[in-house]
Design a protein around this motif. Sequence first.
Motif, PDB file in Angstrom:
ATOM      1  N   ALA A 102      51.964  29.423 -46.551  1.00 12.77           N
ATOM      2  CA  ALA A 102      50.632  29.811 -47.122  1.00 12.77           C
ATOM      3  C   ALA A 102      50.262  30.880 -48.083  1.00 12.77           C
ATOM      4  O   ALA A 102      49.629  30.772 -48.883  1.00 12.77           O
ATOM      5  N   GLY A 103      50.969  32.066 -47.722  1.00 14.77           N
ATOM      6  CA  GLY A 103      50.579  33.160 -48.518  1.00 14.77           C
ATOM      7  C   GLY A 103      51.438  32.930 -49.826  1.00 14.77           C
ATOM      8  O   GLY A 103      50.713  33.571 -50.897  1.00 14.77           O
ATOM      9  N   ILE A 104      52.592  32.416 -49.888  1.00 16.95           N
ATOM     10  CA  ILE A 104      53.046  32.291 -51.187  1.00 16.95           C
ATOM     11  C   ILE A 104      52.235  31.288 -52.063  1.00 16.95           C
ATOM     12  O   ILE A 104      52.101  31.246 -53.258  1.00 16.95           O
ATOM     13  N   THR A 105      51.904  30.306 -51.438  1.00 17.16           N
ATOM     14  CA  THR A 105      50.700  29.266 -52.082  1.00 17.16           C
ATOM     15  C   THR A 105      49.541  29.865 -52.643  1.00 17.16           C
ATOM     16  O   THR A 105      49.093  29.549 -53.805  1.00 17.16           O
ATOM     17  N   ASN A 106      49.079  30.743 -51.747  1.00 13.54           N
ATOM     18  CA  ASN A 106      47.765  31.520 -52.235  1.00 13.54           C
ATOM     19  C   ASN A 106      48.127  32.326 -53.464  1.00 13.54           C
ATOM     20  O   ASN A 106      47.189  32.532 -54.610  1.00 13.54           O
TER      21      ASN A 106
ATOM     22  N   SER B 243      35.912  28.113 -49.372  1.00 12.58           N
ATOM     23  CA  SER B 243      36.391  29.242 -48.571  1.00 12.58           C
ATOM     24  C   SER B 243      37.577  29.318 -48.974  1.00 12.58           C
ATOM     25  O   SER B 243      38.413  30.485 -49.016  1.00 12.58           O
ATOM     26  N   SER B 244      38.686  28.194 -49.245  1.00 14.83           N
ATOM     27  CA  SER B 244      39.956  28.376 -49.625  1.00 14.83           C
ATOM     28  C   SER B 244      40.412  27.099 -50.416  1.00 14.83           C
ATOM     29  O   SER B 244      39.769  26.171 -50.336  1.00 14.83           O
ATOM     30  N   SER B 245      41.644  27.246 -50.619  1.00 11.65           N
ATOM     31  CA  SER B 245      42.147  25.974 -51.596  1.00 11.65           C
ATOM     32  C   SER B 245      42.660  24.992 -50.595  1.00 11.65           C
ATOM     33  O   SER B 245      43.416  25.277 -49.641  1.00 11.65           O
ATOM     34  N   PRO B 246      42.466  23.722 -50.799  1.00 10.18           N
ATOM     35  CA  PRO B 246      43.069  22.841 -49.754  1.00 10.18           C
ATOM     36  C   PRO B 246      44.579  22.777 -49.858  1.00 10.18           C
ATOM     37  O   PRO B 246      45.051  22.494 -48.989  1.00 10.18           O
ATOM     38  N   PHE B 247      45.139  23.361 -50.960  1.00 12.93           N
ATOM     39  CA  PHE B 247      46.723  23.568 -50.995  1.00 12.93           C
ATOM     40  C   PHE B 247      46.933  24.679 -50.145  1.00 12.93           C
ATOM     41  O   PHE B 247      47.971  24.187 -49.397  1.00 12.93           O
TER      42      PHE B 247
END
Length: 478
Positions: free
Chosen positions: A296-300, A279-283
């Motif tokens: 988190a948004g920047i990482t995404n 569903s999403s990245s561990p990062f």
Amino acid sequence: MGSHATQVSTEEKGRLSRSLSHGQMTMIALGLAVGTGLFLGSGGAIAIAGPAVIISYAIGSLIAAVIAACAGEMAVRYPVQGGFGTIAGRFLGPYAGYLTRWAYWATMVPLTGAELVAVGKYMGYWYPDIPLWLWVVVSGAIIVALNLTSVKSFGTMEFFLSSIKVIAVIVFIVFGLVLVFFGLPNTPATGLGNLTNDGGFLPNGISSIWISLAVVMFSFGGVELISISAAEAKDPVRSVSSSVKAMMYRLATFYVLAIFVVVAMMPWKQAATLEGEVSSSPFVMVFSALNIPFIAGITNFVVLTAALSGANAALYAATRQMHALAHDSMAPKAFARTTGNGIPALALGLSMVGSLVAVVMAITGVANIFVMMMSLVTVCVLVVWFMILTSYMFFKKQEGNASPFRVWGGRTTAALALLGVLATFAAMFFTQDMAIPATVGVAFFAFISIVYFAFVRSRQSVNHDAFTEASDYANQQQ
């Protein structure tokens, strides 16, 4: 007038343009080798091995570095169209060359689709109500447009996309290490407790390190792309040599430290995604759990860029391999044609089939799309790596140290990496959700082998003139 004549000549001969710099070649390869496998697929590996996945990635990075170096040594000597596949045909025989090149095309086609599925999942982080298939279509159109530009423009764009990703990984590692060991004013240091909680460092036993390699090695698919792009390099000797060296230390640093940060900052069971859709990245999960505003948004956004870059590079690789196959009568001749600026457009269109499959799977609601495509990519790339390492051993036996770039340990190092590749292939049949795609991959190779002996064998031969021409060009650049 002269420029137009050059373009026509290029189109008629179906030749690729030599216009990639060594920096662009490095970033094109990194566009595949540092991407979705690390950012999204790492969750599955964590689920199998727990914190010990750090060792799995360390082993995987060593194997990948040897493969890249072996492919690079051969490419420096012979920067031919088709790269290691063409070289396999010379040193292992026509059938080996045929099998290697079709295996690589079969690797890059579903990889393009897997990367586009990852793009859709990352977009779902912000827009959960928009269907996955729509993002796959939009991102697919973007990479087709990028690949239809001249190879120099493509290289420039891929350099830009990969640079964002590489810089972001470095920032993630530095920022993560600070949070693990020192903390921030409003965020205490996590320490190393997560490495031994929930069953210890090896919660699933030492065999889990081996089994997790089936997932881990998907991350390194793309290291061999340097050999393919050598045919479009301005200075193949310098470009391949510097690109391989950069690839080797970046792989080990990026993967091992990045995975260490993930499993140190959050419980491994929380980061794991053994079952169901990823569903999403561990990062992204790491920074979301820390409640740091906007991070988190920047990482995404970063991992989204990484996936788009990976899809872009995978489509490039698939297109060039199909062009080489057609050029040497292993695929319909029409796919050998190039446009005025040296782009094999028909080969590009055929290589988008993986993206179309991804769209159909998304529309019909097939579960575990990413895991299934990742598994198929893995079995195909393991065959490619097996052939690269085997070709290298015969190359060294026949040509010794003829290449100006040489792998430390030569054939012995290649043999150790070969054992690692075989162990990884065996591990696939012990890994959930991978056994069936692995079986499909084996069936695919059986099918193309039948096609070879029935239709291709009688009209295939090794193009020795291409090797002489490529070798002469490389010698002129030294």
